[in-house]
Design an enzyme around this catalytic site. Structure first.
Site, PDB file in Angstrom:
ATOM      1  CE  LYS A  99      -4.528  -1.453   1.471  1.00 33.93           C
ATOM      2  NZ  LYS A  99      -4.402  -2.880   1.838  1.00 33.93           N
ATOM      3  CD  GLU A 121     -10.846   5.516   1.541  1.00 35.37           C
ATOM      4  OE1 GLU A 121     -10.539   6.675   1.191  1.00 35.37           O
ATOM      5  OE2 GLU A 121     -10.436   4.492   0.974  1.00 35.37           O
ATOM      6  CB  SER A 388      -0.111  -8.133  -1.071  1.00 36.81           C
ATOM      7  OG  SER A 388      -0.935  -8.951  -0.251  1.00 36.81           O
TER       8      SER A 388
HETATM    9  C1  PLP Z   1      -5.167  -3.935   1.448  1.00 38.11           C
HETATM   10  C2  PLP Z   1      -4.446  -5.183   1.201  1.00 38.11           C
HETATM   11  C3  PLP Z   1      -4.799  -6.078   0.167  1.00 38.11           C
HETATM   12  C4  PLP Z   1      -5.997  -5.897  -0.710  1.00 38.11           C
HETATM   13  O1  PLP Z   1      -6.050  -4.751  -1.472  1.00 38.11           O
HETATM   14  P1  PLP Z   1      -5.729  -4.723  -3.027  1.00 38.11           P
HETATM   15  O2  PLP Z   1      -6.067  -3.342  -3.432  1.00 38.11           O
HETATM   16  O3  PLP Z   1      -6.604  -5.756  -3.691  1.00 38.11           O
HETATM   17  O4  PLP Z   1      -4.299  -5.040  -3.189  1.00 38.11           O
HETATM   18  C5  PLP Z   1      -4.003  -7.189  -0.036  1.00 38.11           C
HETATM   19  N1  PLP Z   1      -2.944  -7.457   0.759  1.00 38.11           N
HETATM   20  C6  PLP Z   1      -2.590  -6.646   1.769  1.00 38.11           C
HETATM   21  C7  PLP Z   1      -1.404  -7.006   2.598  1.00 38.11           C
HETATM   22  C8  PLP Z   1      -3.316  -5.481   2.022  1.00 38.11           C
HETATM   23  O5  PLP Z   1      -2.954  -4.682   3.047  1.00 38.11           O
END
Ligand code: PLP
Length: 421
Positions: A99, A121, A388
């Protein structure tokens, strides 16, 4: 594939309306938001395309975010699963997930536009955390809107946002959760856009946000291309989890036109097949085409068109809509969708922790579960999973599921010593 792949939107839309396809995206907002979005569109087309902007952004990525994130060969998992598994570990980025790639980019853009104040938000708090950190770094005033229910549930993230100097506004309207926080932030933006920039957290919302967020997150696949070349590997399959779609679209971006590479997106299968028990939108065409939150896409909704409640063990995947570009890519057959349940995600988390020494976020554990499931039928392929985020943030959930008694004992002891202090 008979349809054209939209790498960028055309006038805000991905895809074309025909008998078998839709143009997703657009800018379906109340008139009062038009000036702010128009100004953002111009900044996207001018400031953000400048070489000097790209240079400053890249410098922040390396000196603040900690990029490039590593591409890890999962040797032990590969042996067990009989595929060559690699992990792109976004969890090592500052604040623990992808993010920040987007947050620092948008806050930098805001600064170049002459804005002095950032609003955003947040639901679970991960986006709020990344934005607050970016504002601390770039010296911007920061206000985070969060539903009252979420403020109470997410103490650690609220605490950290405040450490970063952000003001966290507890939203009291409606159901006091994310969608009410979104409404409040948009209301504020429409009134204060002369000095205020609204940082959106996923690859969705009204144009130009889906393009902006994708461009910033594309650093993931850009690095990955270089890392693959260095390791002399060429992936057969890329796997990512999908909430709104920002980590997946950033991870897929530079492979979209490489038809040899299969792209697999994993949604939250939750705890069951019924409405409200999962966040499966694209697999089995669960969701309907509609317009909500400023854009046209697939949404899980009831017979009156109201967004449905969703469930996932991971807060980040718990969303009724999906980014317009991913909707387009699924419709034309470029990205395939599957899902993993809460339980499968927990199993994947344990498997990769034990075998590879990483603790993935629960969101990312869905993508890893996708790799485990795929390995039951597919062998000897090179599979790269986008991890992610890292899972430290999830201990309040995972400990409850995996070691309930010990966790309760720990919390009670903590509360006791805290009171005695
Ligand atoms: C917020 C988040 C997601 C999901 O959001 P996307 O916009 O689909 O990437 C996935 N993995 C993590 C670690 C997150 O914090």
């Amino acid at each position: 594939m008979k349809h054209k792949i939209f790498i960028h939107s055309k006038k805000g839309f991905f895809g074309e309306d025909s008998k078998t396809s839709h143009a997703f995206g657009g800018r379906y907002v109340p008139e009062i938001l038009y000036p702010a979005l128009k100004e953002l569109e111009i900044a996207y087309k001018t400031i953000m395309q400048k070489k000097s902007f790209a240079k400053e952004y890249r410098e922040l990525l390396s000196k603040f975010v900690g990029r490039p994130t590593p591409l890890i060969y999962a040797k032990n998992a590969s042996k067990i699963l009989k595929n060559e598994i690699y992990l792109k570990f976004e969890g090592l980025a500052n604040t623990g997930a992808h993010k920040i790639n987007n947050a620092i980019g948008q806050v930098l853009l805001a600064k170049k536009m002459g804005k002095t104040r950032i609003i955003a938000e947040t639901g679970a708090g991960q986006h709020g955390l990344a934005v607050s950190a970016a504002c601390a770094k770039l010296g911007m005033e920061c206000v985070i809107f969060m539903g009252e229910v979420d403020v109470k549930r997410q103490f650690p993230n609220v605490f950290n946002m405040q450490l970063f100097g952000a003001k966290v506004v507890s939203v009291q309207s409606g159901s006091k959760t994310l969608k009410d926080a979104v409404n409040e932030a948009l209301r504020e933006w429409s009134k204060e856009s002369h000095n205020t920039f609204y940082v959106l957290g996923s690859a969705l919302g009204p144009y130009p946000f889906p393009d902006i967020v994708r461009d910033f997150q594309s650093i993931i696949s850009k690095e990955l291309k270089t890392q693959c070349k260095k390791l002399k590997i060429s992936p057969d399959i890329l796997i990512a989890c999908v909430g709104g779609g920002s980590n997946s679209i950033g991870f897929f971006r530079h492979f979209l036109l490489d038809s040899k590479v299969k792209l697999l997106a994993i949604e939250a299968g939750g705890k069951g097949k019924n409405i409200g028990e999962n966040a499966i939108r694209m697999q089995n065409n669960n969701a309907k085409v509609g317009i909500a939150q400023g854009y046209k896409s697939y949404f899980l909704s009831d017979e009156y068109g109201n967004l449905s409640h969703t469930h996932s063990i991971s807060a980040g995947l718990d969303y009724a809509g999906i980014g317009p570009q991913l909707a387009h890519l699924q419709e034309i057959g470029r990205v395939e969708f599957s899902s993993a349940s809460d339980e499968e995600a927990l199993e994947a988390l344990k498997f990769f922790a034990k075998n590879e020494g990483i603790i993935p976020a629960l969101e990312s554990s869905h993508a890893l579960a996708g790799a485990i499931k795929l390995s039951k039928t597919t062998k000897n392929k090179t599979i790269i999973v986008n991890v992610s985020g890292r899972g430290d943030k999830d201990i309040f959930i995972t400990a409850k599921y995996l070691q309930k008694e010990n966790w309760i004992a720990f919390l009670e002891e903590e509360a006791k010593t805290c009171k005695e202090m």
